[in-house]
Design a protein around this motif. Structure first.
Motif, PDB file in Angstrom:
ATOM      1  N   TRP A  47      98.461  69.591  -1.028  1.00  0.00           N
ATOM      2  CA  TRP A  47      97.817  69.213   0.099  1.00  0.00           C
ATOM      3  C   TRP A  47      98.680  68.787   1.335  1.00  0.00           C
ATOM      4  O   TRP A  47      98.663  69.226   2.519  1.00  0.00           O
ATOM      5  N   LYS A  48      99.368  67.977   0.859  1.00  0.00           N
ATOM      6  CA  LYS A  48     100.723  67.648   2.144  1.00  0.00           C
ATOM      7  C   LYS A  48     101.522  68.979   2.628  1.00  0.00           C
ATOM      8  O   LYS A  48     101.686  69.013   3.622  1.00  0.00           O
ATOM      9  N   GLY A  49     101.940  69.642   1.469  1.00  0.00           N
ATOM     10  CA  GLY A  49     102.585  70.941   1.763  1.00  0.00           C
ATOM     11  C   GLY A  49     101.705  71.696   2.751  1.00  0.00           C
ATOM     12  O   GLY A  49     102.344  72.618   3.776  1.00  0.00           O
ATOM     13  N   LEU A  50     100.537  72.041   2.384  1.00  0.00           N
ATOM     14  CA  LEU A  50      99.642  72.685   2.850  1.00  0.00           C
ATOM     15  C   LEU A  50      99.116  72.262   4.453  1.00  0.00           C
ATOM     16  O   LEU A  50      99.168  73.141   5.419  1.00  0.00           O
ATOM     17  N   ALA A  51      99.216  70.896   4.783  1.00  0.00           N
ATOM     18  CA  ALA A  51      99.008  70.564   5.923  1.00  0.00           C
ATOM     19  C   ALA A  51     100.202  70.797   6.821  1.00  0.00           C
ATOM     20  O   ALA A  51      99.806  70.969   8.031  1.00  0.00           O
ATOM     21  N   GLU A  52     101.392  70.471   6.216  1.00  0.00           N
ATOM     22  CA  GLU A  52     102.471  70.888   7.328  1.00  0.00           C
ATOM     23  C   GLU A  52     102.492  72.427   7.564  1.00  0.00           C
ATOM     24  O   GLU A  52     102.742  72.754   8.628  1.00  0.00           O
ATOM     25  N   HIS A  53     102.184  73.071   6.731  1.00  0.00           N
ATOM     26  CA  HIS A  53     102.420  74.553   6.709  1.00  0.00           C
ATOM     27  C   HIS A  53     101.262  74.928   8.002  1.00  0.00           C
ATOM     28  O   HIS A  53     101.556  75.622   9.007  1.00  0.00           O
ATOM     29  N   VAL A  60      95.008  72.427  14.318  1.00  0.00           N
ATOM     30  CA  VAL A  60      94.835  71.065  14.696  1.00  0.00           C
ATOM     31  C   VAL A  60      93.242  70.796  14.023  1.00  0.00           C
ATOM     32  O   VAL A  60      92.638  71.643  13.501  1.00  0.00           O
ATOM     33  N   SER A  61      93.162  69.494  14.105  1.00  0.00           N
ATOM     34  CA  SER A  61      91.816  69.110  13.437  1.00  0.00           C
ATOM     35  C   SER A  61      90.543  69.478  14.543  1.00  0.00           C
ATOM     36  O   SER A  61      90.906  69.988  15.669  1.00  0.00           O
ATOM     37  N   ARG A  62      89.353  69.125  14.110  1.00  0.00           N
ATOM     38  CA  ARG A  62      88.276  69.410  15.048  1.00  0.00           C
ATOM     39  C   ARG A  62      88.352  68.501  16.314  1.00  0.00           C
ATOM     40  O   ARG A  62      88.012  69.102  17.651  1.00  0.00           O
ATOM     41  N   THR A  63      88.931  67.389  16.340  1.00  0.00           N
ATOM     42  CA  THR A  63      89.082  66.649  17.495  1.00  0.00           C
ATOM     43  C   THR A  63      90.642  66.841  18.268  1.00  0.00           C
ATOM     44  O   THR A  63      90.764  66.068  19.268  1.00  0.00           O
ATOM     45  N   GLY A  64      91.148  67.717  17.839  1.00  0.00           N
ATOM     46  CA  GLY A  64      92.621  68.086  18.428  1.00  0.00           C
ATOM     47  C   GLY A  64      93.771  67.332  17.803  1.00  0.00           C
ATOM     48  O   GLY A  64      94.627  67.260  18.349  1.00  0.00           O
ATOM     49  N   ARG A  70      94.593  64.632   3.687  1.00  0.00           N
ATOM     50  CA  ARG A  70      93.264  64.396   3.373  1.00  0.00           C
ATOM     51  C   ARG A  70      92.277  65.356   4.169  1.00  0.00           C
ATOM     52  O   ARG A  70      91.328  65.927   3.880  1.00  0.00           O
ATOM     53  N   THR A  71      92.599  65.460   5.549  1.00  0.00           N
ATOM     54  CA  THR A  71      91.828  66.272   6.437  1.00  0.00           C
ATOM     55  C   THR A  71      91.853  67.875   5.790  1.00  0.00           C
ATOM     56  O   THR A  71      90.739  68.352   5.800  1.00  0.00           O
ATOM     57  N   VAL A  72      92.834  68.388   5.563  1.00  0.00           N
ATOM     58  CA  VAL A  72      92.890  69.635   4.995  1.00  0.00           C
ATOM     59  C   VAL A  72      92.065  69.953   3.685  1.00  0.00           C
ATOM     60  O   VAL A  72      91.129  70.753   3.712  1.00  0.00           O
ATOM     61  N   GLU A  73      92.203  68.855   2.630  1.00  0.00           N
ATOM     62  CA  GLU A  73      91.351  68.815   1.699  1.00  0.00           C
ATOM     63  C   GLU A  73      89.844  68.896   1.962  1.00  0.00           C
ATOM     64  O   GLU A  73      89.172  69.562   1.127  1.00  0.00           O
ATOM     65  N   ASN A  74      89.677  68.045   2.813  1.00  0.00           N
ATOM     66  CA  ASN A  74      88.438  67.733   3.069  1.00  0.00           C
ATOM     67  C   ASN A  74      87.661  69.293   3.677  1.00  0.00           C
ATOM     68  O   ASN A  74      86.538  69.441   3.548  1.00  0.00           O
ATOM     69  N   TYR A  75      88.426  69.673   4.728  1.00  0.00           N
ATOM     70  CA  TYR A  75      87.739  70.862   5.199  1.00  0.00           C
ATOM     71  C   TYR A  75      87.656  72.334   4.355  1.00  0.00           C
ATOM     72  O   TYR A  75      86.604  72.744   4.190  1.00  0.00           O
ATOM     73  N   TRP A  76      88.609  72.184   3.219  1.00  0.00           N
ATOM     74  CA  TRP A  76      88.500  73.089   2.163  1.00  0.00           C
ATOM     75  C   TRP A  76      87.215  72.926   1.279  1.00  0.00           C
ATOM     76  O   TRP A  76      86.716  73.614   1.167  1.00  0.00           O
ATOM     77  N   LEU A  77      87.030  71.524   0.841  1.00  0.00           N
ATOM     78  CA  LEU A  77      85.929  71.043   0.179  1.00  0.00           C
ATOM     79  C   LEU A  77      84.500  71.641   1.045  1.00  0.00           C
ATOM     80  O   LEU A  77      83.547  72.059   0.465  1.00  0.00           O
TER      81      LEU A  77
END
Length: 141
Positions: A47-53, A60-64, A70-77
């Motif tokens: 997830w860390k590498g995916l977030a960086e990619h 960006v996240s929903r709020t910019g 953790r955000t990337v993993e939660n979005y995927w779930l």
């Protein structure tokens, strides 16, 4: 009472521009669900590498805010649950738009010259207990 005349495009734009709009990454996860799931099965999740990619790609996240692992993993779930639910219901799996420009307000906000503050009194102190007895905060010791 007659039914209100609502324009469906304006209603859709208002719904898409609200606080619950999806992040561009969430939309991407929904649209590319099967391909991304296959990649995770093959390579595992880092997830860390995916977030960086994804951040390097400008997502960006929903709020910019910048994406975190953790955000990337939660979005995927969340995307997995949404796709599974839609497939179980027999509905097509399509993502809503990430964002739509907000329409210009129809009215100017109301302002008054002699605005009165909503809170006019200070909150009262809470009594405390000392040696098994309640103390009166208004009483001077």
């Amino acid at each position: 009472m007659p039914a209100p005349d609502l324009d469906i495009e304006k209603l859709g734009a208002a719904m898409a521009s609200g606080l619950r709009r999806r992040s561009p990454l969430m939309v991407w996860f929904i649209e590319h669900h099967d391909e991304f799931a296959a990649l995770l099965d093959k390579h595992g999740a880092h997830w860390k590498g995916l977030a960086e990619h994804f951040a390097a790609a400008g997502l960006v996240s929903r709020t910019g805010q910048p994406l975190t692992p953790r955000t990337v993993e939660n979005y995927w779930l969340r995307a997995r649950r949404l796709v599974a639910k839609r497939r179980a219901e027999g509905r097509p799996v399509t993502a809503a738009p990430a964002s739509t420009p907000e329409p210009a307000p129809k009215f100017k906000p109301l302002t008054t010259r002699n605005a009165v503050p909503l809170v006019t009194q200070q909150p009262r102190p809470i009594p405390t207990i000392r040696n098994g007895e309640a103390t009166n905060p208004d009483r001077r010791i």
